[in-house]
Design an enzyme around this catalytic site. Structure first.
Site, PDB file in Angstrom:
ATOM      1  N   PRO A 264      38.829 -45.878  11.641  1.00  0.00           N
ATOM      2  CA  PRO A 264      38.961 -45.843  10.088  1.00  0.00           C
ATOM      3  C   PRO A 264      38.227 -44.675   9.648  1.00  0.00           C
ATOM      4  O   PRO A 264      36.677 -44.983   9.950  1.00  0.00           O
ATOM      5  CB  PRO A 264      38.990 -47.334   9.904  1.00  0.00           C
ATOM      6  CG  PRO A 264      39.424 -47.854  11.284  1.00  0.00           C
ATOM      7  CD  PRO A 264      38.874 -47.192  12.207  1.00  0.00           C
ATOM      8  N   GLU A 265      38.522 -43.925   8.796  1.00  0.00           N
ATOM      9  CA  GLU A 265      37.702 -43.213   8.020  1.00  0.00           C
ATOM     10  C   GLU A 265      37.607 -43.601   6.226  1.00  0.00           C
ATOM     11  O   GLU A 265      38.209 -44.956   6.255  1.00  0.00           O
ATOM     12  CB  GLU A 265      38.040 -41.673   8.065  1.00  0.00           C
ATOM     13  CG  GLU A 265      37.840 -41.209   9.553  1.00  0.00           C
ATOM     14  CD  GLU A 265      38.542 -40.000   9.567  1.00  0.00           C
ATOM     15  OE1 GLU A 265      38.408 -38.880   8.703  1.00  0.00           O
ATOM     16  OE2 GLU A 265      39.029 -39.359  10.631  1.00  0.00           O
TER      17      GLU A 265
ATOM     18  N   ARG B 148      39.039 -52.834  21.147  1.00  0.00           N
ATOM     19  CA  ARG B 148      37.820 -52.137  21.790  1.00  0.00           C
ATOM     20  C   ARG B 148      36.128 -52.507  21.617  1.00  0.00           C
ATOM     21  O   ARG B 148      35.590 -51.893  22.505  1.00  0.00           O
ATOM     22  CB  ARG B 148      37.852 -50.714  21.848  1.00  0.00           C
ATOM     23  CG  ARG B 148      39.516 -50.063  22.061  1.00  0.00           C
ATOM     24  CD  ARG B 148      39.621 -48.536  22.047  1.00  0.00           C
ATOM     25  NE  ARG B 148      38.845 -47.972  22.898  1.00  0.00           N
ATOM     26  CZ  ARG B 148      38.552 -46.656  23.209  1.00  0.00           C
ATOM     27  NH1 ARG B 148      39.181 -45.933  22.828  1.00  0.00           N
ATOM     28  NH2 ARG B 148      37.939 -46.372  24.250  1.00  0.00           N
TER      29      ARG B 148
ATOM     30  N   ARG C 231      22.567 -26.201   6.835  1.00  0.00           N
ATOM     31  CA  ARG C 231      22.821 -26.549   8.270  1.00  0.00           C
ATOM     32  C   ARG C 231      23.382 -25.030   8.923  1.00  0.00           C
ATOM     33  O   ARG C 231      24.153 -24.457   8.523  1.00  0.00           O
ATOM     34  CB  ARG C 231      23.912 -27.360   8.237  1.00  0.00           C
ATOM     35  CG  ARG C 231      23.485 -28.784   7.301  1.00  0.00           C
ATOM     36  CD  ARG C 231      22.890 -29.611   8.221  1.00  0.00           C
ATOM     37  NE  ARG C 231      22.622 -30.687   7.267  1.00  0.00           N
ATOM     38  CZ  ARG C 231      21.759 -31.882   7.705  1.00  0.00           C
ATOM     39  NH1 ARG C 231      21.640 -32.068   9.036  1.00  0.00           N
ATOM     40  NH2 ARG C 231      21.543 -32.772   7.022  1.00  0.00           N
TER      41      ARG C 231
END
Length: 262
Positions: free
Chosen positions: A2-3, A106, A143
Site C-alpha cells: 500500500p502506497e 506475509r 541526487r
C-alpha cells in the site's frame, strides 16, 4: 505494498470508526509484527483514548491521549474494523465500542507503541501533496541516481511507491533511468505536477487494489482501472500505441513507454 493513496484511504475509513474510542485491551498473536514487548505494549495501550489518526507517508499514526500507536502495513497488512478474525489476524484491539484487527498474511507490516513519533517516521521527507515546487526541485537535482529511485526514496518525498512513481513518470514523459540531477527545471516542474495529479486522482478513486489491498471496511479501490503503464506490460500505450515495456530498476519492476518517455 500500500502506497500513499491506499494508506490515506485506510486512514479516512478508520477515522469515523475509531477516533474517540477507548482501548480496553489488546491481544497479540504473531509477535513478528510487533516492535516491543507484547506485555508492556498491551499494558501501555489499555485505557488509552484515541484522539486522532493521520497518515505520515506510508505510516498510519494513531495519536492517543498518551503516546502514539504507529502501523506500517508492509506488503499485505490490513486494519479492519468490526471484522471477523482470520488465520492471518495477528493483533486484536478491543474498544469500548467495536474492535479493530490487524491482518497480515506475509507479516512484513509492523505495529508499535511509543510516547513520541518514532524517529524513522519523524525523519521522513515532506508530503508530496504539500511540498513546494522549489523544495521538490532542490531535492531531485541533488541526487545522482535514477529519477525512479529518487521518487522511491522516502527521504526525498514520503509515500510514493512503485505504482505512482511509474504513473507519474509516464505522465511527465520522463524515462525512469534518467539521472535526477540531469533534469532541467521545466521537466522537474512537469514531474511535480504529474506526481501530485496522479496521487490526488488515486485518492479520489480510493487507491489501487492490484493485490489484496482493501480499506478498513473491506472495500477495494478502483484506481487500478486507470493505470496507464503499471502492470500493463505488452499492452499498447494509450498515447502512441507502442507496447508498454517492463524492466527492473531500483530493485522494482518498472513499467514505461520507450517512445513517450525520454
Amino acid at each position: 505494498m500500500p502506497e500513499l493513496p491506499e494508506v490515506e484511504t485506510v486512514v479516512r475509513s478508520l477515522r469515523p470508526a475509531i477516533v474517540g474510542r477507548r482501548i480496553l485491551n489488546v491481544e497479540f498473536g504473531q509477535l513478528r509484527v510487533l516492535i516491543g514487548s507484547p506485555h508492556e505494549t498491551a499494558q501501555a495501550l489499555a485505557g488509552r483514548r484515541i484522539r486522532s489518526i493521520e497518515r505520515h507517508g506510508k505510516f498510519i499514526a494513531i495519536r492517543l491521549d498518551r503516546g502514539y500507536l504507529v502501523v506500517h502495513l508492509g506488503m499485505t497488512g490490513k486494519l479492519l474494523v468490526n471484522a471477523d478474525r482470520t488465520k492471518w489476524t495477528h493483533v486484536v484491539f478491543a474498544f469500548d465500542r467495536g474492535t479493530m484487527i490487524y491482518d497480515d498474511p506475509r507479516q512484513f507490516g509492523r505495529v508499535e507503541y511509543s510516547l513520541e513519533l518514532p524517529e524513522r517516521v519523524a525523519a521522513l521527507g515532506p508530503e508530496p501533496l504539500e511540498v513546494s515546487l522549489e523544495d521538490f526541485a532542490r531535492r531531485v537535482r541533488e541526487r545522482r541516481s535514477s529519477i525512479k529511485a529518487v521518487l522511491l526514496n522516502q527521504a526525498v518525498v514520503r509515500g510514493v511507491g512503485n505504482i505512482y512513481a511509474d504513473e507519474a513518470l509516464f505522465r511527465a514523459g520522463i524515462h525512469p533511468r534518467r539521472i535526477a540531477a540531469s533534469l532541467g527545471k521545466p521537466r522537474i516542474a512537469k514531474l511535480y505536477d504529474a506526481m501530485r495529479e496522479v496521487l490526488a486522482e488515486a485518492i479520489e478513486s480510493r487507491g489501487s487494489s492490484v493485490s489484496n489491498y482493501v480499506d478498513a471496511e473491506g472495500r477495494k479501490g478502483a484506481f487500478q482501472l486507470s493505470h496507464r503503464v503499471y502492470q500493463r506490460t505488452g499492452e499498447p500505450c494509450i498515447v502512441c500505441g507502442a507496447k508498454i515495456r517492463r524492466m527492473v530498476l531500483a530493485q522494482r519492476g518498472t513499467h514505461y513507454c520507450a517512445r513517450c518517455q525520454k
